[in-house]
Scaffold this active site. Structure first.
Site, short mmCIF file in Angstrom:
data_model
loop_
_atom_site.label_atom_id
_atom_site.label_comp_id
_atom_site.label_asym_id
_atom_site.label_seq_id
_atom_site.Cartn_x
_atom_site.Cartn_y
_atom_site.Cartn_z
N ASP A 54 109.81 0.47 54.16
CA ASP A 54 110.74 1.54 54.55
C ASP A 54 110.42 2.10 55.92
O ASP A 54 111.30 2.46 56.68
CB ASP A 54 110.65 2.72 53.57
N TYR A 86 111.63 -0.11 58.68
CA TYR A 86 113.10 -0.08 58.67
C TYR A 86 113.61 1.22 59.33
O TYR A 86 114.47 1.18 60.19
CB TYR A 86 113.61 -0.19 57.24
N ASP A 87 113.03 2.34 58.90
CA ASP A 87 113.46 3.62 59.47
C ASP A 87 113.19 3.68 60.97
O ASP A 87 113.97 4.25 61.73
CB ASP A 87 112.72 4.78 58.79
N LEU A 143 122.98 10.04 54.70
CA LEU A 143 122.44 11.29 55.21
C LEU A 143 121.64 11.01 56.47
O LEU A 143 120.97 9.98 56.56
CB LEU A 143 121.48 11.91 54.19
N GLU A 166 116.31 19.77 47.27
CA GLU A 166 116.27 18.94 46.06
C GLU A 166 115.43 17.69 46.33
O GLU A 166 115.28 17.30 47.48
CB GLU A 166 117.68 18.42 45.73
N LYS A 205 114.80 13.90 46.91
CA LYS A 205 115.61 12.76 47.32
C LYS A 205 115.25 11.61 46.39
O LYS A 205 114.19 11.00 46.51
CB LYS A 205 115.32 12.40 48.77
N ASP A 251 115.00 8.15 44.81
CA ASP A 251 115.00 6.83 45.44
C ASP A 251 115.65 5.82 44.50
O ASP A 251 114.97 5.12 43.76
CB ASP A 251 113.56 6.42 45.76
N GLU A 266 122.79 9.62 41.85
CA GLU A 266 121.89 8.49 42.08
C GLU A 266 121.42 7.93 40.74
O GLU A 266 120.94 8.68 39.90
CB GLU A 266 120.67 9.02 42.86
N TYR A 269 124.24 14.86 41.88
CA TYR A 269 123.89 15.90 42.86
C TYR A 269 124.98 16.24 43.85
O TYR A 269 124.76 16.98 44.80
CB TYR A 269 122.63 15.50 43.62
N LYS A 328 120.12 21.06 51.89
CA LYS A 328 121.58 21.23 51.97
C LYS A 328 121.91 22.69 52.23
O LYS A 328 121.18 23.56 51.78
CB LYS A 328 122.25 20.83 50.65
N LYS A 340 112.10 12.73 55.00
CA LYS A 340 111.38 11.69 54.27
C LYS A 340 109.88 11.91 54.31
O LYS A 340 109.32 12.17 55.37
CB LYS A 340 111.75 10.30 54.81
N CYS A 350 95.92 -27.28 38.24
CA CYS A 350 95.47 -25.99 37.69
C CYS A 350 94.04 -25.71 38.17
O CYS A 350 93.17 -26.56 38.02
CB CYS A 350 95.51 -26.03 36.17
N CYS A 385 91.62 -25.83 34.71
CA CYS A 385 91.38 -27.06 33.93
C CYS A 385 91.67 -28.33 34.71
O CYS A 385 91.41 -29.43 34.22
CB CYS A 385 92.22 -27.02 32.64
N CYS A 393 100.77 -24.25 34.58
CA CYS A 393 99.87 -25.32 34.17
C CYS A 393 100.42 -25.83 32.85
O CYS A 393 100.65 -25.07 31.92
CB CYS A 393 98.45 -24.76 33.97
N CYS A 410 94.48 -25.94 28.16
CA CYS A 410 93.84 -25.29 29.31
C CYS A 410 93.01 -24.09 28.84
O CYS A 410 93.51 -23.22 28.13
CB CYS A 410 94.91 -24.84 30.31
S1 IVH Z 1 123.48 14.47 48.81
C1 IVH Z 1 126.99 12.69 51.82
N1 IVH Z 1 121.34 14.71 47.34
O1 IVH Z 1 120.09 9.63 49.74
C2 IVH Z 1 125.84 12.31 51.02
N2 IVH Z 1 121.79 12.58 48.31
O2 IVH Z 1 119.57 8.48 52.36
C3 IVH Z 1 125.34 13.51 50.28
N3 IVH Z 1 120.14 10.85 47.71
O3 IVH Z 1 123.35 8.55 50.38
C4 IVH Z 1 124.26 13.09 49.46
N4 IVH Z 1 118.90 12.12 46.42
O4 IVH Z 1 122.35 8.18 47.99
C5 IVH Z 1 122.08 13.87 48.09
N5 IVH Z 1 119.52 15.07 45.97
C6 IVH Z 1 120.23 14.25 46.71
C7 IVH Z 1 119.90 12.89 46.89
C8 IVH Z 1 120.70 12.08 47.72
C9 IVH Z 1 119.07 10.90 46.91
C10 IVH Z 1 120.58 9.64 48.43
C11 IVH Z 1 122.06 9.43 48.56
C12 IVH Z 1 122.30 9.37 50.04
C13 IVH Z 1 120.99 8.87 50.50
C14 IVH Z 1 120.77 9.08 51.96
#
Ligand code: IVH
Length: 438
Positions: A34, A37-38, A84, A112, A114, A116, A171, A223, A287, A311, A405, A408, A423, A428
């Site tokens: 990750d 990637y990020d 997001l 909240e 996040k 995964d 999710e 959520y 949020k 993150k 193997c 054996c 094997c 064995c």
């Molecule tokens: S709110 C417009 N709340 O994280 C999208 N997303 O990396 C509003 N995710 O696309 C999403 N936990 O799939 C929200 N408590 C949470 C979340 C959450 C996981 C995911 C979601 C989003 C992705 C972004």
């Protein structure tokens, strides 16, 4: 950096991201961590901002990744399911706060976990669940209703207090415990193990046969509002309470904050709790609580301006693959194991890690002598996340699975449809010992 340097670096980053997306979303086999990637995503966004001529609609950072799969009906999302904006730096949350402060006058926050997992839309009509869909490309997703109906905690029918037409978003996830049990089952059957709970969840929801999905331990957190039925809530916390009253599964942890300092301490508090949830979390979502401000704040191509993901750094440690050995299991399956220079990570000392099978070693290009990053899959199983290629000296050795193997000396074979070598000698001694232990 010149225009042409920027152009070639952007092309390089796009190719890396596209390949990672394909491995992850289409093949359900992640090939990069990750963090890398990020970093690529962030670098590409910065390049596109600094060199606007590089911007294009089909850039992997401008559209939502997530892929669509053959075999599923398509569902249109209205409004689109967004992603997001993410950050790893608290300073950027402070900037986010001052941006919001300049745009609107009175506001507060919620924080909240996040989750995964895999994002999902659920539609109820006449209070009956009619459609469940993946995010897909954000505008169109796969119809996975039959599979989602196998998840016991999702209500099929809502009580009369709920609006008759409703769409909610959330999710899906696989519990850590469920993931460990599923991987143990996969390994015993000679099938490929999943890299992490999120991948296991994605693979489970994209099954063409719902009977397979129903054998997988999945759950959901709702959520977010969808396109209909949520306008009656003026703030997010009330909405989540409302969802829970209608019987929808919601987050086990949510915190209100009146200012950015409270947001930052809530994020730390949540990080300390991250291993106590049944699901993996990879960060916090911040949020704005007042839903009336969402339209005013609007959104960018990437995500809404009223939310940010923060993150957490993955817990990982650097070590060296001193050797790769081969274990013979109860059913004769040969499993390559990385013998690591001992290292302490998230509560335990790690000196070995399964490499699953030869394909996996090739995909990650792990060589004897490599410096690697170790993470804990599902927070428990040590796994090689990625090779630190910059540290290669040229003395590293490519590993090959043995043709006999190692215990054996018997013949080994790869059965059709399996990733593992076995094997085939029923006498064995390694297999006999493992069977006796079992
Ligand atoms: S709110 C417009 N709340 O994280 C999208 N997303 O990396 C509003 N995710 O696309 C999403 N936990 O799939 C929200 N408590 C949470 C979340 C959450 C996981 C995911 C979601 C989003 C992705 C972004």
């Amino acid at each position: 950096m010149t225009d042409s340097e920027a152009k070639s670096r952007a092309a390089e980053l796009r190719a890396l991201i596209e390949k990672a997306n394909h491995d992850y979303y289409d093949l359900h086999r992640p090939t990069v961590g990750d963090r890398d990637y990020d970093m690529w995503e962030r670098e590409l966004l910065q390049l596109e901002d600094a060199f606007p001529f590089l911007k294009s609609e089909d850039s992997p950072v401008r559209r939502v990744a997530g892929g669509l799969q053959d075999g599923f009906k398509k569902v249109r999302h209205d409004p689109p399911m967004q992603s997001l904006d993410k950050t790893h730096a608290k300073g950027e949350l402070v900037e986010f706060d001052s941006f919001i402060g300049k745009s609107v006058s009175s506001f507060s926050y919620v924080i909240e976990p996040k989750v995964d997992g895999v994002s999902l839309s659920l539609k109820y009509s006449d209070r009956v669940l009619v459609t469940a869909a993946t995010r897909g490309n954000g505008t169109v997703g796969d119809d996975i209703t039959a599979n989602v109906l196998t998840i016991a905690t999702i209500p099929r029918r809502l009580p009369p207090s709920a609006p008759s037409e409703l769409e909610v978003r959330g999710e899906a996830y696989m519990t850590r415990e469920g993931f460990l049990a599923l991987n143990a089952r996969q390994a015993a059957e000679g099938l490929e193990e999943f890299a992490n709970p999120r991948n296991a969840c994605a693979g489970s929801l994209k099954q063409l046969d719902p009977n397979v999905t129903s054998s997988r331990p999945l759950d959901v957190v709702i959520y977010n509002a969808g396109g209909v039925g949520c306008d009656g809530f003026s703030n997010h916390t009330e909405m989540i309470k409302g969802f829970a009253e209608w019987g929808l599964p919601t987050t086990p942890w949510i915190k209100k904050a009146d200012n950015i300092n409270e947001v930052l301490s809530a994020i730390d508090e949540l990080e300390n709790l991250r291993h106590t949830f049944a699901f993996e979390i990879d960060g916090a979502v911040v949020k704005i609580n007042e839903r009336g401000l969402y339209d005013i704040l609007g959104s960018t191509a990437h995500g809404p301006r009223w939310a940010r993901a923060y993150k957490y750094a993955p817990e990982r440690a650097e070590t060296v693959v001193e050797d790769i050995t081969v274990q013979v299991g109860r059913t004769g399956i040969l499993t390559p194991v990385a013998e690591l220079k001992s290292v302490f990570l998230a509560g335990s000392t790690i000196s070995r890690s399964t490499l699953h099978n030869e394909d996996q070693i090739l995909r990650q290009d792990i060589r004897i002598g490599d410096h690697v990053w170790i993470v804990k899959a599902g927070d428990v199983i040590p796994a090689v996340d990625s090779v630190i290629v910059e540290k290669r000296t040229g003395a590293e050795r490519v590993f090959k699975m043995p043709s006999k193997c190692p215990v054996c000396g018997g013949d080994v074979r790869r059965e059709e449809g399996e990733v593992a070598l076995r094997c085939v000698n029923p006498g064995c001694s390694a297999q006999l010992c493992r069977r006796l232990e079992h």
